[in-house]
Design an enzyme around this catalytic site. Structure first.
Site, PDB file in Angstrom:
ATOM      1  CG  HIS A 154      76.237  20.240  20.175  1.00 31.13           C
ATOM      2  ND1 HIS A 154      74.887  20.068  19.967  1.00 31.13           N
ATOM      3  CD2 HIS A 154      76.832  19.225  19.476  1.00 31.13           C
ATOM      4  CE1 HIS A 154      74.689  19.013  19.186  1.00 31.13           C
ATOM      5  NE2 HIS A 154      75.853  18.479  18.879  1.00 31.13           N
TER       6      HIS A 154
ATOM      7  CG  HIS B  74      68.208  25.087  17.107  1.00 28.74           C
ATOM      8  ND1 HIS B  74      68.353  24.609  15.828  1.00 28.74           N
ATOM      9  CD2 HIS B  74      68.467  24.071  17.948  1.00 28.74           C
ATOM     10  CE1 HIS B  74      68.677  23.327  15.901  1.00 28.74           C
ATOM     11  NE2 HIS B  74      68.741  22.968  17.172  1.00 28.74           N
TER      12      HIS B  74
ATOM     13  CG  ASP C 207      70.593  21.467  25.620  1.00 27.35           C
ATOM     14  OD1 ASP C 207      70.296  20.276  25.776  1.00 27.35           O
ATOM     15  OD2 ASP C 207      71.539  21.857  24.916  1.00 27.35           O
TER      16      ASP C 207
END
Ligand SMILES: CC(=O)SCCNC(=O)CCNC(=O)[C@H](O)C(C)(C)COP(=O)(O)OP(=O)(O)OC[C@H]1O[C@@H](n2cnc3c(N)ncnc32)[C@H](O)[C@@H]1OP(=O)(O)O
Ligand SMILES: O=C([O-])CC(=O)C(=O)O
Length: 379
Positions: free
Chosen positions: A225, A264, A315
């Site tokens: 995450h 994802h 990210d």
């Protein structure tokens, strides 16, 4: 309208199952990759500052000029740390993970400024939004440099600028403050992601807001995450050229390693936040004269798409962008917290407004009913 490119969702991890309703956010819907209360994140990142987005999520509308000025003033006034919290932060060793520091900082705040009534929730939420950058940077500067910083001192209005000013001990450049602002907007909210869901589960027991946010911080910490921005940095930093990166990525894929910052749970072909942060990373690379990290990152993106049709999530380019602004890698995920606390707490309020305890069932896979053997009869 249904997104025809939406990922087919099935199997473990509750994938594809609706776990409730929200008016806060859509992820992966047609024509609107990511929206906060109906506004496209791209437009928000272009036209607003993070405080407007936090206000939108928490107070239900974009603030007008007067409301925004008042909100920024209010948040600025909430940046101070109680002495008892400073004393706790000073006990935490320099080699602790900053996410653990924030988790403890949030929990300690809940002891000192306990939420006794849900009527006070917004006061506690604004306080967390304002004080998290102070908590993490107070600990960082004390544990790493032996300095006790005044978290109220920097004359910077924005939360992102305040974070950088506390970390570096000087006002950030306009470019860096802008990038932080965009980054905080991109990270602010993302529907029922793991950490938000953890916050909602906790809130559904009618627990206090600090407990729910503490649960969310612990959940965001993992590399699958929020922790992926740090893991991505550790990975790309090893490589001195795009060719070296390509060879290493191919090897990792052959070994079936997970490549952090890619893929994802909901998006199938593209994370809309990536285009935005990638552009800012490129601008920062030019500013610092980088000729390695940004080209290495771009090659990783190309190879992952070519080989696996896996794309960068939010990210991946955050790693190089933060690095170019002189932010130490272990502080990457805490910045995510300073932003996502807006989304988490908006969800906590939404959960409370229409609550039923979240308690799913499980499919049992253990042994059939059986007698308990006496102690001496057990293997
Ligand atoms: C802000 C955020 O939290 S964004 C997410 C940040 N996390 C990361 O970047 C960690 C790396 N990525 C991952 O681990 C995953 O893509 C997750 C956790 C984000 C999503 O997990 P899932 O929904 O289970 O992935 P998904 O169903 O798309 O996986 C499909 C296949 O692609 C593979 N895959 C997915 N992501 C990656 C990756 N980053 N590297 C290598 N292979 C991957 C899976 O292993 C799976 O292979 P399999 O069918 O042989 O088992
Ligand atoms: O939605 C998810 O699963 C993870 C994510 O991108 C986020 O929380 O920003």
């Amino acid at each position: 309208m249904t997104d025809t490119t939406a990922k087919p969702l099935s199997g473990a991890g509750l994938r594809g199952q609706s776990a409730g309703e929200t008016a806060l956010c859509t992820v992966g819907k047609t024509g609107a990759g990511l929206t906060y209360r109906g506004y496209d994140v791209k437009e928000l990142a272009d036209k607003t500052q993070f405080e407007e987005v936090a206000y939108l999520l928490l107070y239900g509308k974009l603030p007008n000029r007067t409301e925004l000025a008042a909100y920024i003033k209010r948040l600025k006034g909430l940046r101070g740390l109680p002495d008892a919290l400073k004393a706790v932060l000073e006990q935490i060793p320099a080699d602790a993970h900053p996410m653990d520091v924030l988790r403890t900082g949030c929990s300690m705040l809940g002891n000192l400024e306990t939420e006794h009534s849900f009527d006070d929730q917004l006061n506690h939420i604004d306080r967390m939004l304002a004080v998290f950058p102070s908590i993490i940077n107070y600990w960082y500067r004390f544990s790493h440099h032996g300095e006790r910083i005044d978290t109220l001192a920097p004359e910077v209005d924005s939360i992102g600028g305040h974070f950088l000013a506390l970390l570096h001990g000087k006002k950030p450049s306009e470019l860096h403050e802008r990038v932080m602002n965009v980054s905080l907007i991109l990270y602010a909210e993302h529907e029922f992601n793991a950490s938000t869901f953890a916050a909602r589960v906790c809130a559904s027991t009618l627990s206090d807001v600090h407990s729910a946010v503490t649960a969310a911080i612990g959940t965001l910490r993992g590399p699958l995450h929020g922790g992926a921005n740090e893991a991505a940095m550790a990975m790309i930093q090893q490589w001195k050229s795009p060719d070296e990166a390509e060879e290493a990525i191919l090897g990792m894929l052959a070994r079936k390693d997970k490549i952090m910052g890619f893929g994802h749970a909901i998006y199938r072909t593209h994370d809309p936040r990536n285009d935005i942060i990638k552009l800012w990373s490129e601008k920062l690379a030019a500013e610092v004269g980088d000729t390695v990290l940004y080209p290495v990152s771009v090659r990783c993106e190309e190879v992952m798409w070519r080989e696996k049709k896996l794309f960068c999530n939010a990210d991946f380019f955050h790693a190089s962008a933060y690095h170019f602004m002189g932010i130490p890698t272990p502080l990457f995920t805490p910045i995510f917290v300073c932003s996502r606390v807006s989304g988490w707490t908006a969800h906590i309020m939404e959960q409370r407004a229409n609550n039923r305890i979240i308690r799913p069932s499980a499919d049992y896979t253990g042994p059939e009913n059986r007698p308990v053997p006496a102690l001496d009869e057990r293997a």
